[in-house]
Design a protein around this motif. Structure first.
Motif, PDB file in Angstrom:
ATOM      1  N   SER A 284      -2.168   4.135  -3.651  1.00 37.34           N
ATOM      2  CA  SER A 284      -2.208   3.108  -4.696  1.00 37.34           C
ATOM      3  C   SER A 284      -1.789   1.784  -4.063  1.00 37.34           C
ATOM      4  O   SER A 284      -1.080   1.756  -3.058  1.00 37.34           O
ATOM      5  CB  SER A 284      -1.289   3.453  -5.878  1.00 37.34           C
TER       6      SER A 284
ATOM      7  N   HIS B 287      -5.038  -8.303  -8.905  1.00 36.53           N
ATOM      8  CA  HIS B 287      -5.729  -7.101  -8.437  1.00 36.53           C
ATOM      9  C   HIS B 287      -4.744  -5.950  -8.242  1.00 36.53           C
ATOM     10  O   HIS B 287      -3.791  -5.818  -8.983  1.00 36.53           O
ATOM     11  CB  HIS B 287      -6.537  -7.406  -7.174  1.00 36.53           C
TER      12      HIS B 287
ATOM     13  N   LYS C  79      -0.053  -1.944  -4.987  1.00 34.45           N
ATOM     14  CA  LYS C  79       0.671  -2.755  -5.970  1.00 34.45           C
ATOM     15  C   LYS C  79       0.700  -4.203  -5.512  1.00 34.45           C
ATOM     16  O   LYS C  79       1.134  -4.518  -4.400  1.00 34.45           O
ATOM     17  CB  LYS C  79       2.103  -2.250  -6.170  1.00 34.45           C
TER      18      LYS C  79
ATOM     19  N   HIS D  45       2.956   4.769 -13.053  1.00 34.44           N
ATOM     20  CA  HIS D  45       2.915   5.707 -11.936  1.00 34.44           C
ATOM     21  C   HIS D  45       4.325   6.182 -11.604  1.00 34.44           C
ATOM     22  O   HIS D  45       5.309   5.491 -11.854  1.00 34.44           O
ATOM     23  CB  HIS D  45       2.292   5.047 -10.708  1.00 34.44           C
TER      24      HIS D  45
ATOM     25  N   GLY E 171      -0.423  -6.385 -11.176  1.00 40.15           N
ATOM     26  CA  GLY E 171      -1.808  -6.076 -11.487  1.00 40.15           C
ATOM     27  C   GLY E 171      -2.434  -6.857 -12.615  1.00 40.15           C
ATOM     28  O   GLY E 171      -3.514  -6.494 -13.089  1.00 40.15           O
TER      29      GLY E 171
ATOM     30  N   SER F  19      -9.951  -5.151 -17.157  1.00 37.09           N
ATOM     31  CA  SER F  19     -10.210  -3.918 -17.908  1.00 37.09           C
ATOM     32  C   SER F  19      -9.515  -3.965 -19.261  1.00 37.09           C
ATOM     33  O   SER F  19      -8.473  -4.607 -19.433  1.00 37.09           O
ATOM     34  CB  SER F  19      -9.717  -2.708 -17.110  1.00 37.09           C
TER      35      SER F  19
ATOM     36  N   TRP G 191       0.867  -1.162   0.000  1.00 36.75           N
ATOM     37  CA  TRP G 191       0.000   0.000   0.000  1.00 36.75           C
ATOM     38  C   TRP G 191       0.913   1.224   0.000  1.00 36.75           C
ATOM     39  O   TRP G 191       1.727   1.399   0.897  1.00 36.75           O
ATOM     40  CB  TRP G 191      -0.893  -0.012   1.244  1.00 36.75           C
TER      41      TRP G 191
ATOM     42  N   LEU H 235      -5.408  -3.327 -16.489  1.00 33.03           N
ATOM     43  CA  LEU H 235      -5.583  -3.723 -15.104  1.00 33.03           C
ATOM     44  C   LEU H 235      -6.701  -4.736 -14.965  1.00 33.03           C
ATOM     45  O   LEU H 235      -7.845  -4.481 -15.344  1.00 33.03           O
ATOM     46  CB  LEU H 235      -5.878  -2.494 -14.245  1.00 33.03           C
TER      47      LEU H 235
ATOM     48  N   ASP I 101      -4.121  -1.664  -8.118  1.00 32.08           N
ATOM     49  CA  ASP I 101      -4.587  -0.647  -9.054  1.00 32.08           C
ATOM     50  C   ASP I 101      -3.484  -0.114  -9.963  1.00 32.08           C
ATOM     51  O   ASP I 101      -3.575   0.981 -10.502  1.00 32.08           O
ATOM     52  CB  ASP I 101      -5.282   0.511  -8.317  1.00 32.08           C
TER      53      ASP I 101
ATOM     54  N   GLN J 133      -3.271   1.966 -18.757  1.00 31.48           N
ATOM     55  CA  GLN J 133      -2.918   3.245 -18.164  1.00 31.48           C
ATOM     56  C   GLN J 133      -1.416   3.454 -18.162  1.00 31.48           C
ATOM     57  O   GLN J 133      -0.642   2.500 -18.197  1.00 31.48           O
ATOM     58  CB  GLN J 133      -3.448   3.327 -16.724  1.00 31.48           C
TER      59      GLN J 133
END
Length: 515
Positions: free
Chosen positions: A276, A315, A278, A370, A310, A363, A255, A360, A317, A367
């Motif tokens: 976020s 899972h 990971k 980061h 991810g 989806s 986290w 992700l 984000d 994206q």
């Protein structure tokens, strides 16, 4: 005629008189040579006995480990039971038996719970034992366990950071070479860091280990006007392959918080502020053939690291594939008229990496990466002559990182005059450089079309070779401490791109594997 009292006084005067240091040194030398000669004679006799009886049949009837008070018997039996003759289909020769025992003793050494050396003794069973045979031998290994609890505190200064730390190491926790490691540190850049881990060998194999751990840290990242807080855990499986290559397979769950933004933080950093998660699996492969990992003079080193985050059921984000490669080669440099090692060596290093964006979970939208996943480049530990994170994409004063990078260095090491080449000091002359590029701006959405992403990535990689890389050269002093390598360099930037943060002058670098 001398009286008895005069004789006694004469004796006391001789006893009180100091021995000539030269005579004392000669006596000590003679004693050492006599002991050494006796040891060499006994070793030669032992070697002669082994050579004479090397092909004779030999059965190992028992193996005993002496002084292993805190180590489980069942743990040791996994190592030594397989070499007992009761578990073999044929007798050993004496040479084979000693070789097998030495291999097992080396495993004990690699468990890091016993102090070297581990002494080996061979004996015959008692004649009164009715089960013994003329070919039976008993093996005894005498060990001394290392201190089970080790507490260290200290301070570290380097790479623009000062910190105080404490470390508690607890060895052989459950009697099977398990290790508990607790770390805590407070510093100027890493505000706080707390870490706990538990490691254990699997099936008594020192080359196969499992680790689980957790961490909580807060790090000030002044080059990007924010502070990053991490909380999470990991589990890792490590093993050494037959060729000596080291593998590590792991899972990380973190986290992450981008917080504590400076008043002048750029829009890019502000857009990424917040939380976020990971969730990733990683693998690393390392092959080290250098004669010294900190200050090599010959050999080579290779490392490949991969991380998948991810994707599918993991899972989190963030989603990406991240891969890095690092190589180093060192060659001794001979000089005409000088026999043997000159202490001069040439070391070259290459590093590179890329991030491939993924969709992700389920989806279909891909994206951009980061800021806390992108590569950073520049500083005294990699591309000297630039400030920390001084290369690559920027938004105002902030270094926002890149998705593709390449860096290289050539270092000529030579001894300091009037200092032995065997000492861990060197002068160095170096030239190093690199490029760090972004695939897309962090705020952009990438196409979900795989072919389009591959095309963009290929164009970015090709751009690495467009013109000269950012370059710097310099000279410096290197000290190879057993814990880390220390460098004090004077650097002169030669090629600097617009926006990059170069640094002319002195830089101090500390690390285990500097570029």
């Amino acid at each position: 005629m001398a009286s008895p009292g005069d004789s006694d006084n004469h004796i006391f005067e001789k006893l009180q008189k100091r021995l000539d240091p030269k005579i004392q040194e000669q006596k000590s030398k003679a004693l050492y040579e006599r002991e050494h000669a006796q040891y060499a004679k006994s070793q030669a006799r032992l070697g002669e006995l082994i050579d004479t009886n090397s092909t004779l049949p030999c059965t190992i009837s028992s193996i005993q480990i002496l002084n292993a008070k805190h180590t489980r018997k069942s743990f040791l039996e996994r190592i030594f039971n397989p070499i007992l003759n009761a578990n073999q289909d044929r007798p050993y020769t004496l040479t084979e038996a000693l070789r097998e025992v030495q291999i097992a003793a080396e495993k004990l050494h690699r468990l890091d719970i016993f102090q070297p050396p581990i002494s080996l003794f061979v004996d015959r069973p008692l004649n009164t034992d009715p089960t013994s045979t003329p070919t039976d031998f008993d093996i005894y290994l005498s060990v001394k366990e290392k201190s089970r609890i080790l507490l260290k505190t200290g301070t570290d200064v380097g790479n623009a950071e000062g910190s105080a730390y404490g470390n508690l190491l607890w060895r052989n926790v459950l009697g099977g070479a398990e290790t508990v490691n607790l770390n805590a540190s407070l510093g100027t850049r890493t505000r706080s860091a707390y870490q706990a881990s538990f490691e254990t060998p699997i099936l008594s194999n020192p080359d196969l280990r499992w680790e689980v751990g957790g961490l909580a840290s807060s790090t000030q990242k002044a080059w990007a006007s924010h502070e990053e807080a991490l909380t999470g855990g990991w589990t890792k499986l490590r093993w050494i392959a037959a060729g000596g290559a080291r593998h590590e397979l792991g899972y990380n769950g973190l986290w992450r918080q981008i917080t504590g933004l400076s008043s002048n933080a750029s829009p890019t950093v502000r857009a990424e502020a917040g939380d976020s998660v990971k969730s990733s699996v990683s693998h690393s492969w390392t092959l080290d053939r250098r004669d010294n990992s900190i200050l090599p003079s010959r050999g080579y080193y290779s490392k490949i690291m991969s991380e998948l985050a991810g994707w599918g059921p993991m899972h989190g984000d963030v989603a990406f594939w991240k891969s890095e490669m690092e190589t180093q080669a060192a060659l001794p440099v001979p000089l005409p008229g000088i026999k043997g090692e000159t202490g001069i060596s040439l070391t070259t290093s290459l590093r590179g990496g890329l991030i491939y964006p993924l969709s992700l979970g389920t989806s279909s939208e891909t994206q951009a990466s980061h800021i806390n996943d992108r590569f950073q480049l520049g500083g005294p530990a990699d591309v000297r002559g630039f400030r920390i994170s001084g290369l690559g994409p920027r938004d105002g004063e902030d270094a926002v990182g890149g998705d593709v990078y390449a860096a290289g260095s050539a270092n000529l090491m030579f001894p300091i005059p009037r200092v032995s080449p065997d000492r861990p000091f060197r002068f160095q002359a170096f030239v190093n450089g690199g490029r760090l590029l972004a695939l897309k701006k962090p705020s952009e959405k990438l196409s979900s079309n795989t072919e389009s992403i591959q095309k963009d990535l290929g164009a970015t990689i090709a751009e690495l070779g467009d013109g000269l890389p950012s370059l710097a050269a310099g000279i410096g002093l290197v000290y190879a401490h057993p814990v880390a390598r220390f460098e004090l360099n004077f650097s002169l930037p030669l090629v600097v791109r617009k926006g990059e943060d170069a640094r002319k002058g002195l830089q101090m670098g500390i690390g285990l594997n500097l570029l």
